[in-house]
Design an enzyme around this catalytic site. Sequence first.
Site, PDB file in Angstrom:
ATOM      1  N   ALA B 196     -60.055   4.391  14.346  1.00 53.97           N
ATOM      2  CA  ALA B 196     -61.452   4.760  14.550  1.00 53.97           C
ATOM      3  C   ALA B 196     -62.357   3.908  13.683  1.00 53.97           C
ATOM      4  O   ALA B 196     -62.049   3.646  12.524  1.00 53.97           O
ATOM      5  CB  ALA B 196     -61.658   6.219  14.193  1.00 53.97           C
ATOM      6  N   ILE B 197     -63.461   3.439  14.248  1.00 55.21           N
ATOM      7  CA  ILE B 197     -64.475   2.769  13.436  1.00 55.21           C
ATOM      8  C   ILE B 197     -65.662   3.719  13.310  1.00 55.21           C
ATOM      9  O   ILE B 197     -66.022   4.153  12.236  1.00 55.21           O
ATOM     10  CB  ILE B 197     -64.884   1.426  14.064  1.00 55.21           C
ATOM     11  N   ASP B 256     -73.685  -5.774  19.570  1.00 55.19           N
ATOM     12  CA  ASP B 256     -72.390  -6.072  20.174  1.00 55.19           C
ATOM     13  C   ASP B 256     -72.661  -6.985  21.366  1.00 55.19           C
ATOM     14  O   ASP B 256     -72.649  -6.553  22.508  1.00 55.19           O
ATOM     15  CB  ASP B 256     -71.719  -4.753  20.613  1.00 55.19           C
ATOM     16  N   SER B 264     -63.663 -10.536  22.603  1.00 50.05           N
ATOM     17  CA  SER B 264     -62.926  -9.743  21.629  1.00 50.05           C
ATOM     18  C   SER B 264     -61.797  -8.956  22.302  1.00 50.05           C
ATOM     19  O   SER B 264     -60.645  -9.005  21.886  1.00 50.05           O
ATOM     20  CB  SER B 264     -63.914  -8.794  20.940  1.00 50.05           C
TER      21      SER B 264
END
Lengths: 503, 503
Positions: B196-197, B256, B264
């Site tokens: 988790a970020i 982002d 990514s």
Amino acid sequence: MKAKVRILDMYSGRYSVFINEKEAKKAKLHPDDLVKIEAGKKTVYGSVVVSNLVKEGEIGISRDILQLHSFSEGEAVMVTPSGTPESVRYIKKKMHGEKLRKVEIEAIIKDIVDRKLRDIEISSFVTSLEINGLDMDEIAALTIAMAETGDMLDIDRKPIMDVHSIGGVPGNKTNILVVPIVAAAGLTIPKTSSRAITSAAGTADVVEVFAEVSFSLDEIKRIVEKIGACMVWGGALNLAPADDITIKAERALSIDPTGLMLASIMSKKYAMGSQYVLIDIPTGKGVKVETVDQARALSRDFIELGRRLGQYVEVAITYGGQPIGHTVGPALEAREALSALMTGRGPGSLIEKATGLAGILLEMGGVAPAGMGKKMAREILESGKAWDKMKEIIEEQGGNPDIKPEEIPVGDKTYTFTAPTSGYITGIDNRAITGIARAAGAPEDKGAGIELYVKVGEKVKEGDPLFTIRAESEARLDQAIVFARRTEPIRIEGMVLQRIGNI
Amino acid sequence: MKAKVRILDMYSGRYSVFINEKEAKKAKLHPDDLVKIEAGKKTVYGSVVVSNLVKEGEIGISRDILQLHSFSEGEAVMVTPSGTPESVRYIKKKMHGEKLRKVEIEAIIKDIVDRKLRDIEISSFVTSLEINGLDMDEIAALTIAMAETGDMLDIDRKPIMDVHSIGGVPGNKTNILVVPIVAAAGLTIPKTSSRAITSAAGTADVVEVFAEVSFSLDEIKRIVEKIGACMVWGGALNLAPADDITIKAERALSIDPTGLMLASIMSKKYAMGSQYVLIDIPTGKGVKVETVDQARALSRDFIELGRRLGQYVEVAITYGGQPIGHTVGPALEAREALSALMTGRGPGSLIEKATGLAGILLEMGGVAPAGMGKKMAREILESGKAWDKMKEIIEEQGGNPDIKPEEIPVGDKTYTFTAPTSGYITGIDNRAITGIARAAGAPEDKGAGIELYVKVGEKVKEGDPLFTIRAESEARLDQAIVFARRTEPIRIEGMVLQRIGNI
């Protein structure tokens, strides 16, 4: 968490705070997290380094932080994690092409000065400005915010004059003549300048050869109120500190967004209380502003920005196609500038430019009638009054006013390049000249630099000396010779540029 | 200069090298200058910290550097100043709106991985991508460069399947069912996932409750070649390492850029050798992609990028308007996912989504006829074959395959919110649910999280339980309760939202 300060003997170029591994784990802090450190009314922000160099219950503080905030060994502080600063949202607005409001610009600049914004955010801001620009409302807000987040000078003499050269021309010791001429005419001119960043000698580097340049704002106030002038290093002062921080990102990326450049220059003038500002924009190949059209557009921005700041700004577009005077490098330039002040004579390019700029300032300051400034400036220079004023400046700034220019030590390792052919000098390459002088050791080695014997348009015979490199060590001299051979600092019409076999 | 390595016990989140003050002065190195450190074939770049923690003749190296390069205490190295990397010019090209060539993108990514580019330059690159974007040629070059500057997996089984969820929906333990279903059907699916970020539990956090998740690429190869699947933490691997570095800047700026997000995700699939990739894009309020139109545009980009990488990509646009299943938080989600695998039954939102995604993968991999994938996936789940496969995965990953879901420990400090009024549930706020679970301690406290008793559209009576917060400490529980009271995690039609005095 509560912690005791432990001062760590290091300069990291950023605000680092050291937290013990166990302590960091407990407080859920990770490397590079932003934390707020408070003690009484002192608040500072820092980036976490997780390290067992400090014990649990301690917070290690690097010397960078101490330069701005005086924490003492063992002092009790409160450390709390700090979230993303609100101003990051405003940076994103600019990123997305929106115009920023005054309060938003103020928040960004305040957070930069408080070190709440770090390299990542500052670089994003600078990049967004390079791409999306700023309009004049934004530039004015930025300039005032930059000035007001630093120290401001309030001098009890009016009017306050100032002069600034956009830079890029080697040998530009002009302002060392301009300041004493203007002050000798009774005007007030508290001149701050920078050290060389990419050039071979900043004005501060040259003045430092014969006087001190690091003073506090109080000392500057005292000097200027006494004699009407100073010539000091701006970097020793806390003038528009946000500028010094953004400039690090600009330099790494080699960009200089116009709005930021305008704010950078003018915020320092604003902080010094300058009312009449003359901007010198040299144009020519190999300097910042290459064409007169670009210089004109930039002039309009400077004048309009000055108007909004309550300053009267004039711009002089000057010729910057070749070095000014005959010397490049701190000690050599100091000799040339002091000699010109002392004798009232010197190279045409130096005397003409210095009296021209000083003349505009004399007219702006109301001590010379319109059109008569340059003549008056020349008279002040030739009469020795400018030299008298310079001696006062040198004395007040801790130097020896009885200095003899020819006694200033210069590098004794020399090499002279001669003309490989006869003909007219058709070009002198600013960038190559700067590169040679830097290779020879300038500005760190004060005695290193170049003496130039020719100017564009002059006629030379094969074997005539073109320029001498001076260095303080053989190794540096050799480096400079190699650099000079790789480039083409001086071009002579008729010279064979390249021989490719014998076809 | 030559120096001996001194290892310093610190993690700074960047590549710092420490040089003694006198040594730095001699070598004209300043804080934050970039230097190159070489020993034999090892080369590493670092930022100078000037410090007397190290002696003259030493270079202090922080542990961050050791994680990638094995220097030993006292090892002799050569330290040289490093100029501005060439790739800064390419970043400037993108800044000025130009399209980058393949070799230019490769140079940027290589310099990021080598740490020649630092926060300032990386942030400028990311900001320029956010503003000026990348076209598909650039995205494909970026993806391949990111993959090829890291390790690549070569598994001796074909075809290789993969699944990835764009994320943002709380309780999304779906892939914990999808992987064993797909592997049970004979396909190969080496699944890497993240911790988790910003969410309450990443897939790796959930799997870690009942198995190890950190393995080397060789160990993964062995596991996958043996049983056809794995569920590991991608962060333990050197897959597309540039991505981990750029993500730091993206997170600080909370941006982002689409091209970077595509690169990514897909660079990691490319490095894992995936041939058939299913992308799950949840849409709904409070997740990354809010509308179906946005999801469609993004789908086209994923499919086209896959085509250029030689991968067959399909996209499932899924409903992400409320949490999936009834649990949020690592241990609670592990219980729910394992129980669903073991019994073949569970919350509709979980079973439907898992068999739907698995079904698409079965069809893509050619083991189910078109239109029959979901049915086959459900049969595999209900037959217990998926659970058998999961037990193999758990065993190979060092866990206990005889685990009983209900025996997994969860936080024993609980508080249950009840319905303040009767009515239909009209909304569950994803962001609030995530926030409460994190306030309760998830994902670090594995047992912390939320059990949800209601879903959107259900009818509740006043006093019915809505959700229970679980925490491992009273302090965390209190924090979560306060957070829950400040937000409005569950909305009931007819509920008075605010009472302002009695007017």
